[in-house]
Design a protein around this motif. Structure first.
Motif, PDB file in Angstrom:
ATOM      1  N   ALA A  49       0.827  -1.205   0.000  1.00  0.00           N
ATOM      2  CA  ALA A  49       0.000   0.000   0.000  1.00  0.00           C
ATOM      3  C   ALA A  49       0.861   1.254   0.000  1.00  0.00           C
ATOM      4  N   TYR A  50       1.928   1.230   0.795  1.00  0.00           N
ATOM      5  CA  TYR A  50       2.852   2.372   0.840  1.00  0.00           C
ATOM      6  C   TYR A  50       3.427   2.655  -0.549  1.00  0.00           C
ATOM      7  N   ASN A  51       3.887   1.616  -1.231  1.00  0.00           N
ATOM      8  CA  ASN A  51       4.488   1.806  -2.553  1.00  0.00           C
ATOM      9  C   ASN A  51       3.450   2.178  -3.601  1.00  0.00           C
ATOM     10  N   LEU A  52       2.230   1.680  -3.449  1.00  0.00           N
ATOM     11  CA  LEU A  52       1.155   2.074  -4.358  1.00  0.00           C
ATOM     12  C   LEU A  52       0.882   3.571  -4.226  1.00  0.00           C
ATOM     13  N   GLY A  53       0.873   4.067  -2.995  1.00  0.00           N
ATOM     14  CA  GLY A  53       0.690   5.502  -2.780  1.00  0.00           C
ATOM     15  C   GLY A  53       1.831   6.311  -3.350  1.00  0.00           C
ATOM     16  N   ARG A  54       3.061   5.813  -3.167  1.00  0.00           N
ATOM     17  CA  ARG A  54       4.243   6.518  -3.671  1.00  0.00           C
ATOM     18  C   ARG A  54       4.214   6.617  -5.196  1.00  0.00           C
ATOM     19  N   ILE A  55       3.913   5.507  -5.870  1.00  0.00           N
ATOM     20  CA  ILE A  55       3.883   5.506  -7.331  1.00  0.00           C
ATOM     21  C   ILE A  55       2.717   6.350  -7.847  1.00  0.00           C
ATOM     22  N   SER A 122       4.530  12.691   9.125  1.00  0.00           N
ATOM     23  CA  SER A 122       4.921  12.229  10.460  1.00  0.00           C
ATOM     24  C   SER A 122       3.707  11.838  11.297  1.00  0.00           C
ATOM     25  N   ARG A 123       2.587  12.508  11.078  1.00  0.00           N
ATOM     26  CA  ARG A 123       1.379  12.204  11.856  1.00  0.00           C
ATOM     27  C   ARG A 123       0.794  10.842  11.508  1.00  0.00           C
ATOM     28  N   ALA A 127       2.369   3.676  10.556  1.00  0.00           N
ATOM     29  CA  ALA A 127       1.407   3.390   9.486  1.00  0.00           C
ATOM     30  C   ALA A 127       0.955   1.941   9.624  1.00  0.00           C
ATOM     31  N   ASP A 128       0.049   1.702  10.568  1.00  0.00           N
ATOM     32  CA  ASP A 128      -0.352   0.341  10.908  1.00  0.00           C
ATOM     33  C   ASP A 128      -1.690  -0.079  10.308  1.00  0.00           C
ATOM     34  N   THR A 129      -2.229   0.749   9.412  1.00  0.00           N
ATOM     35  CA  THR A 129      -3.438   0.376   8.672  1.00  0.00           C
ATOM     36  C   THR A 129      -3.199   0.648   7.194  1.00  0.00           C
ATOM     37  N   LEU A 130      -3.970   0.000   6.340  1.00  0.00           N
ATOM     38  CA  LEU A 130      -3.798   0.178   4.899  1.00  0.00           C
ATOM     39  C   LEU A 130      -4.022   1.623   4.457  1.00  0.00           C
ATOM     40  N   PRO A 131      -5.091   2.300   4.937  1.00  0.00           N
ATOM     41  CA  PRO A 131      -5.267   3.703   4.524  1.00  0.00           C
ATOM     42  C   PRO A 131      -4.096   4.596   4.935  1.00  0.00           C
ATOM     43  N   LYS A 132      -3.584   4.391   6.161  1.00  0.00           N
ATOM     44  CA  LYS A 132      -2.467   5.209   6.622  1.00  0.00           C
ATOM     45  C   LYS A 132      -1.211   4.924   5.808  1.00  0.00           C
ATOM     46  N   GLY A 137       2.603   6.795   1.780  1.00  0.00           N
ATOM     47  CA  GLY A 137       3.327   6.651   0.525  1.00  0.00           C
ATOM     48  C   GLY A 137       3.035   7.790  -0.436  1.00  0.00           C
ATOM     49  N   ALA A 138       1.750   8.208  -0.475  1.00  0.00           N
ATOM     50  CA  ALA A 138       1.360   9.301  -1.367  1.00  0.00           C
ATOM     51  C   ALA A 138       2.074  10.595  -0.986  1.00  0.00           C
ATOM     52  N   LEU A 139       2.254  10.828   0.309  1.00  0.00           N
ATOM     53  CA  LEU A 139       2.977  12.024   0.754  1.00  0.00           C
ATOM     54  C   LEU A 139       4.475  11.860   0.552  1.00  0.00           C
ATOM     55  N   TRP A 140       4.992  10.674   0.857  1.00  0.00           N
ATOM     56  CA  TRP A 140       6.437  10.448   0.749  1.00  0.00           C
ATOM     57  C   TRP A 140       6.904  10.484  -0.705  1.00  0.00           C
ATOM     58  N   GLY A 141       5.980  10.304  -1.638  1.00  0.00           N
ATOM     59  CA  GLY A 141       6.345  10.390  -3.046  1.00  0.00           C
ATOM     60  C   GLY A 141       6.800  11.776  -3.467  1.00  0.00           C
ATOM     61  N   TRP A 142       6.510  12.791  -2.621  1.00  0.00           N
ATOM     62  CA  TRP A 142       6.924  14.167  -2.913  1.00  0.00           C
ATOM     63  C   TRP A 142       8.224  14.541  -2.200  1.00  0.00           C
ATOM     64  N   LEU A 143       8.882  13.544  -1.601  1.00  0.00           N
ATOM     65  CA  LEU A 143      10.175  13.794  -0.957  1.00  0.00           C
ATOM     66  C   LEU A 143      11.166  14.334  -1.990  1.00  0.00           C
ATOM     67  N   PRO A 144      11.904  15.406  -1.669  1.00  0.00           N
ATOM     68  CA  PRO A 144      12.875  15.952  -2.626  1.00  0.00           C
ATOM     69  C   PRO A 144      13.881  14.895  -3.072  1.00  0.00           C
ATOM     70  N   CYS A 145      13.925  14.634  -4.353  1.00  0.00           N
ATOM     71  CA  CYS A 145      14.809  13.597  -4.904  1.00  0.00           C
ATOM     72  C   CYS A 145      15.250  14.020  -6.299  1.00  0.00           C
ATOM     73  N   GLY A 146      16.534  14.197  -6.480  1.00  0.00           N
ATOM     74  CA  GLY A 146      17.067  14.628  -7.773  1.00  0.00           C
ATOM     75  C   GLY A 146      16.735  13.660  -8.888  1.00  0.00           C
TER      76      GLY A 146
END
Length: 222
Positions: A49-55, A122-123, A127-132, A137-146
């Motif tokens: 789920a985390y990676n699905l949100g990130r992608i 951070s809030r 992340a112990d549930t699928l929605p969280k 992942g959806a938020l972490w996908g915007w992490l600054p990355c060259g």
């Protein structure tokens, strides 16, 4: 430069061969999602789920920059955009091969947005549930990355927003082998990708595709 099979394959390759960087940037948070569970079987759906949100975030960013790229192309600056895309691919190849790390400077550009998103992410911990996990992942996908930023700019020359989104999905899928094995096989993946022969070969492939992307015939007036 539509999202033809060759371009999509290159997006996959960039994600796959940027695995060392991806594990360094996102591996810690991914490990906390997957290994923070007493039952490891429960951690597998969470990391998916985390990676699905990130992608998904990569796809949204690709669609947005694809719209901008389409406007630029429609305005007659398509040649400039494709030239920029080719040059960025060459820089990505140099980055992956560890011959020149200039792309890390792009990460500073995303620092302003990340200041606002990081507290929200951070809030969601733990992340112990699928929605969280999905939202994290959806938020972490915007992490600054060259690497992500340069791939985004390259994808903007795809021609249409959906092609740009598809290329970013391809990039995200390429990162999955490293991200899904974080905490299990991450060390083996990292060791493989850190071999200079592997990195050099990958970098050369990306550089060659960058040269292929450059509009030489248009620049020559043919």
């Amino acid at each position: 430069m539509a999202a033809e099979p060759l371009a999509f394959s290159m997006a996959l390759l960039i994600g796959l061969l940027g695995a060392t960087h991806c594990v360094g940037m996102c591996g810690g948070i991914a490990a906390s999602v997957s290994m923070g569970q007493k039952d490891t079987r429960r951690g597998i759906p969470l990391i998916i789920a985390y990676n699905l949100g990130r992608i998904s975030s990569y796809a949204v960013a690709g669609a947005l920059i694809g719209l901008i790229g389409y406007q630029i192309t429609s305005g007659g600056a398509g040649l400039v955009l494709r030239t920029l895309a080719g040059l960025l691919l060459i820089l990505m190849g140099l980055y992956v091969a560890q011959w020149w790390q200039i792309l890390t400077r792009l990460e500073r550009a995303g620092g302003i947005l990340w200041r606002y998103l990081r507290p929200l992410a951070s809030r969601l911990l733990p992340a112990d549930t699928l929605p969280k996990a999905l939202l994290l992942g959806a938020l972490w996908g915007w992490l600054p990355c060259g690497l992500v930023y340069s791939t985004l700019i390259w994808s903007s020359a795809a021609g249409h927003w959906y092609d740009s989104a598809l290329l970013m999905i391809g990039f995200g899928l390429g990162t999955l082998p490293a991200m899904l094995t974080t905490g299990l096989l991450a060390q083996q993946v990292r060791s493989l990708m850190q071999r200079q022969g592997v990195r050099s070969g990958a970098g050369l492939l990306i550089i060659l595709f960058g040269v292929y992307t450059l509009p030489f015939s248009a620049l020559a007036g043919h």
